[in-house]
Motif scaffolding. Structure first.
Motif, mmCIF file in Angstrom:
data_model
loop_
_atom_site.group_PDB
_atom_site.id
_atom_site.type_symbol
_atom_site.label_atom_id
_atom_site.label_comp_id
_atom_site.label_asym_id
_atom_site.label_seq_id
_atom_site.Cartn_x
_atom_site.Cartn_y
_atom_site.Cartn_z
ATOM 1 N N GLU A 1 0.814 -1.219 0.000
ATOM 2 C CA GLU A 1 0.000 0.000 0.000
ATOM 3 C C GLU A 1 0.846 1.266 0.000
ATOM 4 O O GLU A 1 0.415 2.303 -0.488
ATOM 5 C CB GLU A 1 -0.924 -0.005 1.226
ATOM 6 C CG GLU A 1 -1.931 -1.157 1.226
ATOM 7 C CD GLU A 1 -2.759 -1.193 2.496
ATOM 8 O OE1 GLU A 1 -2.364 -0.514 3.470
ATOM 9 O OE2 GLU A 1 -3.782 -1.892 2.522
ATOM 10 N N GLU A 2 2.036 1.185 0.579
ATOM 11 C CA GLU A 2 2.870 2.384 0.720
ATOM 12 C C GLU A 2 4.143 2.239 -0.107
ATOM 13 O O GLU A 2 4.736 1.158 -0.165
ATOM 14 C CB GLU A 2 3.254 2.588 2.199
ATOM 15 C CG GLU A 2 2.065 2.708 3.149
ATOM 16 C CD GLU A 2 1.471 4.101 3.135
ATOM 17 O OE1 GLU A 2 2.099 4.994 2.537
ATOM 18 O OE2 GLU A 2 0.399 4.287 3.718
ATOM 19 N N PRO A 3 4.606 3.310 -0.767
ATOM 20 C CA PRO A 3 5.894 3.246 -1.470
ATOM 21 C C PRO A 3 7.051 3.456 -0.495
ATOM 22 O O PRO A 3 6.871 3.920 0.640
ATOM 23 C CB PRO A 3 5.787 4.409 -2.463
ATOM 24 C CG PRO A 3 4.920 5.413 -1.756
ATOM 25 C CD PRO A 3 3.938 4.617 -0.933
ATOM 26 N N LEU A 4 8.228 3.119 -0.953
ATOM 27 C CA LEU A 4 9.451 3.395 -0.198
ATOM 28 C C LEU A 4 9.928 4.795 -0.575
ATOM 29 O O LEU A 4 10.088 5.107 -1.760
ATOM 30 C CB LEU A 4 10.514 2.351 -0.535
ATOM 31 C CG LEU A 4 11.899 2.563 0.069
ATOM 32 C CD1 LEU A 4 11.862 2.385 1.580
ATOM 33 C CD2 LEU A 4 12.908 1.604 -0.542
ATOM 34 N N VAL A 5 10.129 5.633 0.432
ATOM 35 C CA VAL A 5 10.555 7.024 0.195
ATOM 36 C C VAL A 5 11.958 7.194 0.764
ATOM 37 O O VAL A 5 12.189 7.000 1.961
ATOM 38 C CB VAL A 5 9.588 8.026 0.858
ATOM 39 C CG1 VAL A 5 10.059 9.452 0.583
ATOM 40 C CG2 VAL A 5 8.169 7.820 0.349
ATOM 41 N N LEU A 6 12.904 7.548 -0.104
ATOM 42 C CA LEU A 6 14.292 7.780 0.309
ATOM 43 C C LEU A 6 14.606 9.265 0.173
ATOM 44 O O LEU A 6 14.282 9.879 -0.848
ATOM 45 C CB LEU A 6 15.259 6.983 -0.566
ATOM 46 C CG LEU A 6 15.180 5.450 -0.496
ATOM 47 C CD1 LEU A 6 16.101 4.836 -1.524
ATOM 48 C CD2 LEU A 6 15.559 4.973 0.893
ATOM 49 N N SER A 7 15.217 9.806 1.192
ATOM 50 C CA SER A 7 15.652 11.210 1.109
ATOM 51 C C SER A 7 17.092 11.312 1.605
ATOM 52 O O SER A 7 17.475 10.656 2.579
ATOM 53 C CB SER A 7 14.730 12.114 1.936
ATOM 54 O OG SER A 7 14.754 11.748 3.295
ATOM 55 N N VAL A 8 17.876 12.100 0.894
ATOM 56 C CA VAL A 8 19.268 12.352 1.276
ATOM 57 C C VAL A 8 19.293 13.644 2.079
ATOM 58 O O VAL A 8 18.828 14.685 1.605
ATOM 59 C CB VAL A 8 20.169 12.452 0.032
ATOM 60 C CG1 VAL A 8 21.612 12.704 0.446
ATOM 61 C CG2 VAL A 8 20.065 11.184 -0.795
ATOM 62 N N GLU A 9 19.787 13.573 3.295
ATOM 63 C CA GLU A 9 19.732 14.701 4.224
ATOM 64 C C GLU A 9 21.137 15.168 4.589
ATOM 65 O O GLU A 9 22.075 14.358 4.683
ATOM 66 C CB GLU A 9 18.990 14.291 5.509
ATOM 67 C CG GLU A 9 17.660 13.582 5.279
ATOM 68 C CD GLU A 9 16.507 14.555 5.235
ATOM 69 O OE1 GLU A 9 16.637 15.645 5.801
ATOM 70 O OE2 GLU A 9 15.466 14.206 4.632
ATOM 71 N N ASP A 10 21.252 16.453 4.826
ATOM 72 C CA ASP A 10 22.524 17.062 5.254
ATOM 73 C C ASP A 10 22.339 17.607 6.664
ATOM 74 O O ASP A 10 21.444 18.427 6.903
ATOM 75 C CB ASP A 10 22.914 18.175 4.270
ATOM 76 C CG ASP A 10 24.254 18.810 4.629
ATOM 77 O OD1 ASP A 10 24.998 18.210 5.433
ATOM 78 O OD2 ASP A 10 24.545 19.910 4.110
ATOM 79 N N ARG A 11 23.175 17.139 7.589
ATOM 80 C CA ARG A 11 23.100 17.604 8.978
ATOM 81 C C ARG A 11 23.831 18.948 9.073
ATOM 82 O O ARG A 11 25.057 19.019 9.082
ATOM 83 C CB ARG A 11 23.735 16.546 9.893
ATOM 84 C CG ARG A 11 23.856 16.928 11.371
ATOM 85 C CD ARG A 11 22.529 17.130 12.056
ATOM 86 N NE ARG A 11 21.607 16.027 11.890
ATOM 87 C CZ ARG A 11 21.602 14.935 12.656
ATOM 88 N NH1 ARG A 11 22.489 14.807 13.626
ATOM 89 N NH2 ARG A 11 20.701 13.992 12.444
ATOM 90 N N VAL A 12 23.032 20.035 9.137
ATOM 91 C CA VAL A 12 23.627 21.380 9.124
ATOM 92 C C VAL A 12 23.736 21.969 10.521
ATOM 93 O O VAL A 12 24.407 22.979 10.720
ATOM 94 C CB VAL A 12 22.812 22.328 8.217
ATOM 95 C CG1 VAL A 12 22.887 21.865 6.781
ATOM 96 C CG2 VAL A 12 21.370 22.430 8.688
#
Length: 737
Positions: free
Chosen positions: A262-273
């Motif tokens: 039911e749900e897609p896989l969501v990938l996000s690239v994050e920068d720890r600022v």
């Protein structure tokens, strides 16, 4: 250590119910539905009506049907302004409660003041036919309606009336006379039902690297990590060691997902600022139905995916595509068994992919007969009452019996069947109080009355077990017996060779040993799997409620409990008591006062920081170690430390329980608790004794040395046959509350 005898009130009792198993009768039911007592029912199927006369000024009518038998009365739903209504509802009246000789079926017109009679049909109970499955269902017939004087009235009603048993196909959907007080809206919540757990998969996301990232602040080295979201599950990689715009991770993230996806896989690239501030450098969404399915350990192909980024331009959200890329390997793991139960009480050990299943080795049949001595679970009209139903779970199949309303001695007499693929499994039967019979509020819960676990490997093949099991529930004031449940159980083996060969196989599928998951990973994934199963089953109709599913799956079995830890300690002591007794005896016989000391020259022992975990201690752990006793720290810190202690102690408790389980498995080798395993072990010992008798000791030692020191090329990652055999032996963990 000698264990005190169990209170007779909490003990298992053998019973002799009047079931068909083993009886020689001419009734077909005794061979197909023979683990329960036959219960006779009068069934009335109200199908439809036609040509009903109008009763109001507009010439229409609001018809419904009332089925009456003595003091019992069942009512269909009513239709507004319909002269040819269709109901297709079934009513069941227990024969042992019938006190009338005539069945009355009324068609009425619903009115504000008083309902008008449209017509009726009467049936003499002595002339009603009897039906026994697998006979074909009785075809409904049209009956001409008559008025109260017996004269013909306008309109006809299609009905089927027959005498049957609980083996009838109409039984699960029927409105029962013992639930006469239940309103039409709540009837669905008391019916029996069979459920299937959703098919669960592990999703492995191997995050390899990213390229051409565009950080917002180009004056600093980016500290980049990847966050993955799947439904309500969220995981993240560590911050990449290479602080560039082309970071690398090569890290695995594991999720649990259920079909249908039911749900897609969501990938996000994050920068720890900053301390608690992360900036998104790109995102991608991956539908799971396009993800490759893997059945073994062969690597899957990696993929480069474009990351999308949204920026604000003139107050509007705009999408920039191909800002950067991410390199991944994603697969649905079909070679693992997704653990959704406590390890000690697993009812299914097969891999997700059906192609990898072995053939079934037998059939498990369960007859849920009755319960007695149930405690009042709630109050209605100033008196205690219980509306009891049973839930049984084995493998992916869950069953729920009908709810017996307001009865402390309910009789269900329902029989169910499961395929068995492994005897080293456990069936769980729970009893619950239905909190929604009388339109319970949204926050109403189904209260637990107790549950029973039965390990299949302890059952002899083709034998019918009829016992009364105590229902025990732990309360803050101690353990309480809430009643007893009477069950009939039979395991039928279809292939003795396959069943005995099963003892040489690993408990879990091969992937668990070739690519093992860590203990912490398994705990997290098991929790997620339990949440998915409970959520899906609670959406069924009638729902199998979340609190019921969690209780059946032992969702809190890993939590720290002083009681469980003491119980596991005494289990170990019980296992070791024989060795301790031998040791004391040997010490008395031979009191050696001057033990030998080693003559080997070794370096003197020293303080080992790694062994002491001093080199990696968290500051808070050191602060806790130097804290005063009693503590002088604030309550929030004490609460945090207490929760941490419970978490660690829960794992220690599990390890102690595992140690006790291994010892009890040794004991069960010669106790015939698993008759098949003990037979195999005794046969092996006899053959080994004969081989050792005719073979010189030097040859045995030489062959054993060659086998132990064999080259790694000749070793296998799967556990050895003796270890597989040992892990399948029963332990007393099934009897733990």
């Amino acid at each position: 250590m000698q264990k005190p005898p169990q209170s007779i009130d909490f003990a298992l009792k053998e019973t002799s119910p009047k079931i068909g198993a083993g009886a020689v009768t001419g009734d077909k039911l005794s061979s197909t539905y023979d683990l329960v007592e036959q219960m006779q029912y009068l069934y009335v199927r109200v199908v439809k009506a036609k040509d009903l006369p109008g009763k109001d000024v507009t010439g229409g009518c609001d018809p419904y049907v009332e089925v009456k038998l003595g003091n019992y009365k069942g009512v269909t739903k009513h239709f507004e302004k319909k002269n040819n209504p269709e109901w297709n509802q079934v009513f069941a009246f227990s024969k042992e409660r019938i006190q009338a000789s005539v069945l009355e079926v009324y068609v009425k017109d619903k009115d504000v003041v008083a309902d008008d009679l449209i017509g009726r049909a009467l049936f003499d109970l002595n002339e009603i036919p009897k039906r026994i499955p697998p006979d074909s269902p009785l075809a409904p017939q049209w009956y001409r309606l008559e008025d109260r004087k017996g004269d013909k009235a306008k309109g006809e009603l299609m009905l089927a009336v027959w005498m049957g048993t609980q083996a009838d196909e109409a039984f699960p959907e029927a409105w029962h006379s013992d639930a006469a007080s239940v309103g039409p809206d709540a009837v669905a919540s008391i019916r029996s039902k069979v459920y299937l757990s959703p098919k669960l998969w592990y999703v492995r996301v191997n995050v390899i690297e990213a390229q051409d990232l565009v950080p917002n602040d180009k004056s600093r080295f980016p500290e980049v990590f990847v966050k993955a979201m799947l439904g309500n599950q969220a995981l993240r990689t560590r911050i990449s060691q290479s602080k560039t715009i082309n970071p690398m991770w090569n890290e695995d993230l594991m999720f649990v997902v259920a079909e249908p996806f039911e749900e897609p896989l969501v990938l996000s690239v994050e920068d720890r600022v900053g301390g608690n501030k992360d900036e998104t450098l790109g995102k991608c969404v991956i539908p799971l139905h396009i993800v490759q399915r893997r059945l073994d350990h062969r690597p899957v192909n990696s993929r480069w995916l474009n990351l999308e980024k949204h920026v604000i331009v003139d107050g509007e959200k705009k999408e920039i595509k191909f800002a950067s890329r991410i390199h991944l390997r994603i697969c649905l793991e079909g070679g693992y068994h997704v653990l959704d139960e406590s390890t000690h009480y697993s009812s299914d050990l097969r891999p997700t992919a059906k192609q990898l299943w072995r053939p079934s080795i037998g059939i498990l049949e369960l007859g849920i007969l009755s319960a007695h001595g149930l405690m009042p679970m709630k109050t209605k009209d100033g008196r205690g009452t219980t509306d009891a139903y049973c839930v049984a779970k084995y493998g992916q199949k869950w069953i729920r019996t009908r709810t017996i309303v307001d009865n402390f001695m309910p009789r269900w007499n329902e029989q169910y069947t499961w395929e068995v693929f492994d005897t080293c499994t456990v069936i769980t039967v729970g009893v619950f109080d239905n909190g929604h019979v009388h339109g319970g509020a949204g926050g109403a819960r189904d209260a637990r009355i107790g549950k029973v676990r039965i390990r299949l490997s302890t059952l002899e093949a083709d034998r019918v077990y009829t016992h009364s099991y105590p229902l025990l529930v732990l309360h803050p004031s101690g353990v309480k017996k809430t009643g007893e449940i009477q069950l009939a159980l039979r395991f039928t083996c279809s292939s003795l060779i396959n069943m005995l060969h099963m003892y040489s196989h690993p408990l879990l599928p091969k992937m668990h040993y070739i690519h093992p998951l860590s203990v912490i990973q398994l705990d997290v994934l098991r929790h997620q799997a339990m949440q998915i199963v409970s959520t899906r089953l609670s959406r069924a109709e009638p729902p199998l409620r979340k609190e019921v599913v969690e209780y059946m799956l032992d969702v809190d079995s890993h939590m720290w409990s002083m009681r469980r830890s003491k119980a596991n300690f005494f289990r170990i002591m019980g296992v070791l008591s024989g060795l301790i007794a031998v040791g004391k005896w040997f010490d008395q016989i031979c009191n050696w006062r001057n033990p030998l000391t080693t003559i080997l020259i070794r370096h003197p022992p020293h303080m080992d920081t790694r062994l002491s975990h001093a080199d990696a201690a968290h500051p808070d752990e050191l602060d806790e170690e130097f804290d005063t006793f009693p503590t002088s720290r604030p309550s929030d810190i004490v609460r945090m430390r207490y929760d941490r202690l419970r978490s660690i102690a829960g794992r220690v408790q599990t390890v102690i329980g595992d140690l006790a389980t291994q010892g009890e498995r040794f004991q069960s080798l010669l106790s015939w608790r698993d008759p098949r395993a003990t037979t195999l072990f005794v046969t092996f010992c006899l053959i080994a004794a004969l081989v050792l008798y005719v073979t010189p000791f030097q040859v045995v030692a030489l062959l054993a040395g060659i086998y132990v020191l064999r080259h790694p090329r000749f070793r296998h990652k799967l556990p050895s046959t003796p270890l597989n055999f040992f892990r399948r032996l029963p332990a007393r963990s099934d009897s733990m509350l």
